[in-house]
Design a protein around this motif. Structure first.
Motif, PDB file in Angstrom:
ATOM      1  N   GLN A 116      49.039  28.744  -6.396  1.00  0.00           N
ATOM      2  CA  GLN A 116      49.841  29.636  -5.567  1.00  0.00           C
ATOM      3  C   GLN A 116      50.599  28.861  -4.490  1.00  0.00           C
ATOM      4  O   GLN A 116      51.702  29.253  -4.104  1.00  0.00           O
ATOM      5  N   ARG A 140      48.403  44.536 -14.778  1.00  0.00           N
ATOM      6  CA  ARG A 140      47.450  44.203 -13.704  1.00  0.00           C
ATOM      7  C   ARG A 140      46.359  45.266 -13.601  1.00  0.00           C
ATOM      8  O   ARG A 140      45.170  44.935 -13.502  1.00  0.00           O
ATOM      9  N   ARG A 155      39.469  37.125  -9.057  1.00  0.00           N
ATOM     10  CA  ARG A 155      40.870  37.267  -8.659  1.00  0.00           C
ATOM     11  C   ARG A 155      41.210  38.745  -8.420  1.00  0.00           C
ATOM     12  O   ARG A 155      41.873  39.093  -7.440  1.00  0.00           O
ATOM     13  N   MET A 159      42.435  40.557  -5.002  1.00  0.00           N
ATOM     14  CA  MET A 159      43.683  41.316  -4.975  1.00  0.00           C
ATOM     15  C   MET A 159      43.456  42.737  -4.509  1.00  0.00           C
ATOM     16  O   MET A 159      44.280  43.309  -3.787  1.00  0.00           O
ATOM     17  N   ARG A 205      53.694  37.793  -2.180  1.00  0.00           N
ATOM     18  CA  ARG A 205      52.494  37.066  -2.602  1.00  0.00           C
ATOM     19  C   ARG A 205      51.669  37.890  -3.589  1.00  0.00           C
ATOM     20  O   ARG A 205      51.122  37.354  -4.565  1.00  0.00           O
ATOM     21  N   GLU A 209      50.831  37.070  -7.518  1.00  0.00           N
ATOM     22  CA  GLU A 209      49.497  37.064  -8.119  1.00  0.00           C
ATOM     23  C   GLU A 209      49.424  37.977  -9.338  1.00  0.00           C
ATOM     24  O   GLU A 209      48.706  37.694 -10.297  1.00  0.00           O
ATOM     25  N   ARG A 212      50.857  35.946 -12.131  1.00  0.00           N
ATOM     26  CA  ARG A 212      49.937  34.893 -12.556  1.00  0.00           C
ATOM     27  C   ARG A 212      48.747  35.491 -13.321  1.00  0.00           C
ATOM     28  O   ARG A 212      48.306  34.927 -14.313  1.00  0.00           O
ATOM     29  N   LEU A 213      48.224  36.598 -12.835  1.00  0.00           N
ATOM     30  CA  LEU A 213      47.073  37.224 -13.485  1.00  0.00           C
ATOM     31  C   LEU A 213      47.424  37.662 -14.906  1.00  0.00           C
ATOM     32  O   LEU A 213      46.629  37.478 -15.834  1.00  0.00           O
ATOM     33  N   LEU A 261      46.187  31.926  -1.780  1.00  0.00           N
ATOM     34  CA  LEU A 261      44.990  32.134  -2.591  1.00  0.00           C
ATOM     35  C   LEU A 261      44.578  30.813  -3.218  1.00  0.00           C
ATOM     36  O   LEU A 261      45.378  30.143  -3.865  1.00  0.00           O
ATOM     37  N   ASP A 274      41.108  33.451   0.258  1.00  0.00           N
ATOM     38  CA  ASP A 274      42.341  33.298   1.022  1.00  0.00           C
ATOM     39  C   ASP A 274      42.114  32.296   2.140  1.00  0.00           C
ATOM     40  O   ASP A 274      41.148  32.414   2.900  1.00  0.00           O
TER      41      ASP A 274
END
Length: 347
Positions: A116, A140, A155, A159, A205, A209, A212-213, A261, A274
């Protein structure tokens, strides 16, 4: 000479860090930025000595009087030290040009950088379509409903905490997909990576995420079907981003500490936490500073991180990433090598 090489190498590293921090502070206050480079060093042996004598003889009595006058001198060993002015067309054009893909790819292929952290520094903006936004949101929710690995579970848990805080401080962007699409329809630029305030920074941000997830593909050159278009920063824009992070902590009405993260391994599992991204303070350092500069009569500094702690600040790593990227992106000769040439002057 060996000692001089080590001290000079430390001086080069400190100078580069201080120059970058100074320009980041300037950027936070909208001051013009300026760039210099360290040139060649000419050195002489640090210690020299001589043995002078006066001897008087006579042909009969032999040696009558004598005197010896030894002398020695010691110095730092540096006889010339030069700086170069980089505020010229060639260097400044390179600072404003996009970073070549092979450079950013080299950093991404290294496992030493938090993922990140790389994305926050390199990506300036995401430009999704409504279809992509709905797909990322749905993926997600689905993946976090039943995580398949302990890393994904950690993760998703983190989140979920971030989304709850964002909802309480900003709006229901990540819990109500209709509200999310409505907000996006009113402003297609809402996923711009800026630290102008907490809501703007955290919204980008969190979307990062989500991407990315769900492993959603990202393209940074031209739009493509089923690919999230991203705009990447130039080296100069990366320094400006550091300035935004400094301003977020020191100038805005509701200051906040930008977080990143970070995944850390604990036994066979991976836990996400974090940690502060880039902390810069002003005033006299109370517990020591890793890097410090003076600007307009005020001391600005990066506090010394608690190395090895699970919540270690990533300030030095962020500074290092931007510095290395700037050095790699500018043309050969615009910035000094890691080990500059040394000329030894013999007496």
């Amino acid at each position: 000479m060996g000692y001089n090489v080590l001290t000079y190498d430390n001086a080069i590293a400190d100078t580069a860090n201080q120059l970058l921090l100074l320009n980041a502070v300037r950027a936070s206050q909208h001051y013009p930025k300026s760039f210099t480079s360290v040139g060649q060093l000419a050195a002489s042996p640090p210690i020299s000595g001589s043995l002078a004598s006066t001897l008087n003889f006579t042909s009969l009595a032999g040696l009558q009087t004598y005197s010896l006058n030894p002398s020695a001198s010691a110095g730092a060993g540096y006889s010339q030290f030069s700086l170069g002015n980089l505020n010229a067309q060639k260097f400044m054009l390179a600072m404003r040009a996009p970073v070549r893909k092979e450079i950013t790819a080299a950093f991404r292929e290294s496992t030493g950088w938090p993922r990140q952290l790389l994305d926050l520094v390199y990506f300036q903006e995401f430009k999704p379509t409504e279809q992509i936004l709905r797909a990322v949101d749905a993926r997600r929710r689905s993946q976090c409903l039943a995580p398949t690995t302990t890393g994904a579970a950690s993760r998703c848990e983190r989140m979920s905490e971030q989304i709850a805080e964002f909802t309480s401080r900003c709006n229901s962007h990540f819990v109500d997909v209709s509200a999310r699409i409505g907000e996006f329809s009113n402003d297609r630029g809402i996923y711009y990576n800026t630290a102008v305030n907490y809501c703007h920074y955290t919204r980008f941000r969190l979307f990062l995420e989500e991407v990315r997830l769900t492993n959603y593909p990202v393209c940074s050159e031209r739009p493509a079907p089923q690919c999230l278009l991203a705009k990447e920063r130039s080296p100069l824009e990366m320094i400006g981003y550091l300035g935004e992070l400094i301003a977020a902590q020191n100038y805005i009405d509701e200051p906040f500490t930008p977080l990143v993260l970070y995944g850390r391994s604990i036994g066979p599992t991976r836990v996400f936490v974090d940690v502060p991204l880039f902390v810069v303070m002003h005033g006299e350092p109370l517990a020591g500073a890793a890097v410090n500069i003076r600007h307009n009569g005020t001391t600005w500094y990066v506090p010394r991180p608690n190395f090895g702690s699970p919540t270690e600040e990533r300030s030095l790593q962020t500074l290092d990433l931007v510095l290395q990227t700037v050095q790699a992106a500018t043309q050969e000769g615009d910035l000094p090598k890691t080990v500059p040439p040394v000329t030894i002057l013999k007496e």
